[in-house]
Design an enzyme around this catalytic site. Structure first.
Site, PDB file in Angstrom:
ATOM      1  N   LEU A 146       7.761   2.085 -12.684  1.00  0.00           N
ATOM      2  CA  LEU A 146       7.892   3.947 -12.000  1.00  0.00           C
ATOM      3  C   LEU A 146       6.864   3.788 -10.214  1.00  0.00           C
ATOM      4  O   LEU A 146       6.317   3.365  -9.765  1.00  0.00           O
ATOM      5  CB  LEU A 146       6.318   4.789 -13.233  1.00  0.00           C
ATOM      6  CG  LEU A 146       6.931   5.012 -14.807  1.00  0.00           C
ATOM      7  CD1 LEU A 146       5.670   5.318 -14.972  1.00  0.00           C
ATOM      8  CD2 LEU A 146       7.613   5.467 -14.156  1.00  0.00           C
ATOM      9  N   ASP A 147       7.885   4.665  -9.894  1.00  0.00           N
ATOM     10  CA  ASP A 147       7.229   4.947  -8.574  1.00  0.00           C
ATOM     11  C   ASP A 147       6.086   5.542  -8.788  1.00  0.00           C
ATOM     12  O   ASP A 147       5.251   5.747  -8.828  1.00  0.00           O
ATOM     13  CB  ASP A 147       8.524   6.051  -7.854  1.00  0.00           C
ATOM     14  CG  ASP A 147       9.530   5.303  -7.971  1.00  0.00           C
ATOM     15  OD1 ASP A 147      10.509   4.701  -7.959  1.00  0.00           O
ATOM     16  OD2 ASP A 147      10.622   6.524  -7.937  1.00  0.00           O
ATOM     17  N   ARG A 148       5.357   4.682  -7.293  1.00  0.00           N
ATOM     18  CA  ARG A 148       4.127   5.221  -6.930  1.00  0.00           C
ATOM     19  C   ARG A 148       3.802   6.314  -6.758  1.00  0.00           C
ATOM     20  O   ARG A 148       2.969   6.952  -7.531  1.00  0.00           O
ATOM     21  CB  ARG A 148       4.609   4.714  -5.595  1.00  0.00           C
ATOM     22  CG  ARG A 148       2.784   4.723  -5.043  1.00  0.00           C
ATOM     23  CD  ARG A 148       2.766   4.213  -2.697  1.00  0.00           C
ATOM     24  NE  ARG A 148       1.481   4.533  -2.904  1.00  0.00           N
ATOM     25  CZ  ARG A 148       0.957   4.349  -1.224  1.00  0.00           C
ATOM     26  NH1 ARG A 148       1.914   4.204  -0.906  1.00  0.00           N
ATOM     27  NH2 ARG A 148      -0.444   4.804  -0.993  1.00  0.00           N
ATOM     28  N   THR A 150       5.669   8.764  -9.444  1.00  0.00           N
ATOM     29  CA  THR A 150       5.345   8.571 -10.644  1.00  0.00           C
ATOM     30  C   THR A 150       4.303   8.396 -11.572  1.00  0.00           C
ATOM     31  O   THR A 150       3.438   7.201 -11.446  1.00  0.00           O
ATOM     32  CB  THR A 150       6.462   8.464 -10.874  1.00  0.00           C
ATOM     33  OG1 THR A 150       7.657   8.976  -9.916  1.00  0.00           O
ATOM     34  CG2 THR A 150       7.266   8.874 -12.188  1.00  0.00           C
TER      35      THR A 150
END
Length: 287
Positions: A146-148, A150
């Site tokens: 998961l993106d930072r 997100t």
């Protein structure tokens, strides 16, 4: 593809209720521990599986490490991810010796923003492992990324076999996201997304897309099985929308119900069985 609201997308608003005591971080219940019977009964296993069971990464990523020349077996660089090794062999990734675990732990985390989904960060940024450090002595790692920026459902485990399955595109693992845009998504643009769009790395179409809030059309629910990097953000950016917030509310059937942001819980035995036998006969997961 029809755009009518489904129960999934209607129910995908961020859960802001406090989790009941004992349901998340600080839970005193013991985790469900599963022993690797294959490991116990047969000491020999493929190198990439050995690395995955050591809590380093998934089997797929372990194969990449081998091919990149970062793995040695008994002091000799390994080249074949499928080579057979046993507990009598000395396997190292870089300079670190790997010891496979036979006790598997499964943790569901409601990831907050500003944490990265890696085991370590050279820049010293906060990682998701900082949030589950008190959960187990086993070395777990996140399944997928998961993106930072997100938030939402993230699974952490030391079960390399399961991590491989949930990460492989052929299994088409479903995810549901709640997306908050900088402005209302028009019906025309929703129809275009639903029909599929072509990004720089190929065609993509969601399984379902709908307004998550009938009163605020900047809040969108999207169900998708593609595991491509930043795929949800890129879909909306391609349509000239800015994503203000992105929250994963479901991953492989797991939700963050009763788990506050930044908190975690152990998976239940039934949840683990369903994950292990996902896409297989229902008879295999019956009691």
């Amino acid at each position: 593809m029809p755009q009518k609201e489904t129960k999934e997308t209607q129910g995908n608003k961020v859960n802001k209720k406090a989790a009941p005591a004992g349901k998340s971080h600080g839970d005193t219940k013991a985790p469900v521990i599963h022993r690797d019977t294959e490991r116990v009964q047969g000491d020999v296993m493929p190198l990439n599986k050995y690395i995955a069971h050591g809590g380093v990464c998934s089997r797929r990523d372990a194969a990449i490490l081998v091919k990149e020349g970062k793995v040695t077996v008994n002091g000799t660089p390994a080249t074949d991810p499928g080579m057979k090794v046993s507990s009598s062999d000395v396997v190292k990734v870089g300079s670190k010796k790997i010891t496979p675990s036979t006790n598997f732990v499964y943790i569901l985390l409601n990831k907050p923003k500003d944490y990265i989904t890696t085991s370590e960060d050279p820049q010293g940024r906060k990682t998701v492992l900082d949030l589950v450090r008190s959960a187990t002595d086993e070395r777990v790692y996140p399944v997928g990324r998961l993106d930072r920026n997100t938030s939402g459902v993230l699974l952490l485990t030391n079960d390399g076999e399961l991590a491989q399955k949930l990460s492989h595109p052929k299994h088409e693992i479903k995810k549901i996201y709640e997306v908050r845009l900088d402005r209302a998504l028009t019906k025309a643009d929703m129809d275009k997304i639903a029909s599929g769009i072509t990004l720089e790395d190929g065609f993509v179409a969601p399984d379902v897309i709908a307004y998550a809030d009938s009163k605020d059309k900047s809040i969108i629910g999207i169900e998708i099985h593609s595991g491509r990097n930043r795929i949800v953000r890129r879909i909306f950016e391609h349509m000239k929308y800015d994503v203000k917030a992105l929250d994963r509310v479901m991953f492989a059937g797991l939700t963050k119900k009763d788990v506050q942001r930044g908190k975690w819980r152990f998976l239940k035995d039934k949840e683990i069985r369903i994950l292990k036998f996902m896409n297989q006969s229902f008879l295999k997961i019956r009691e």
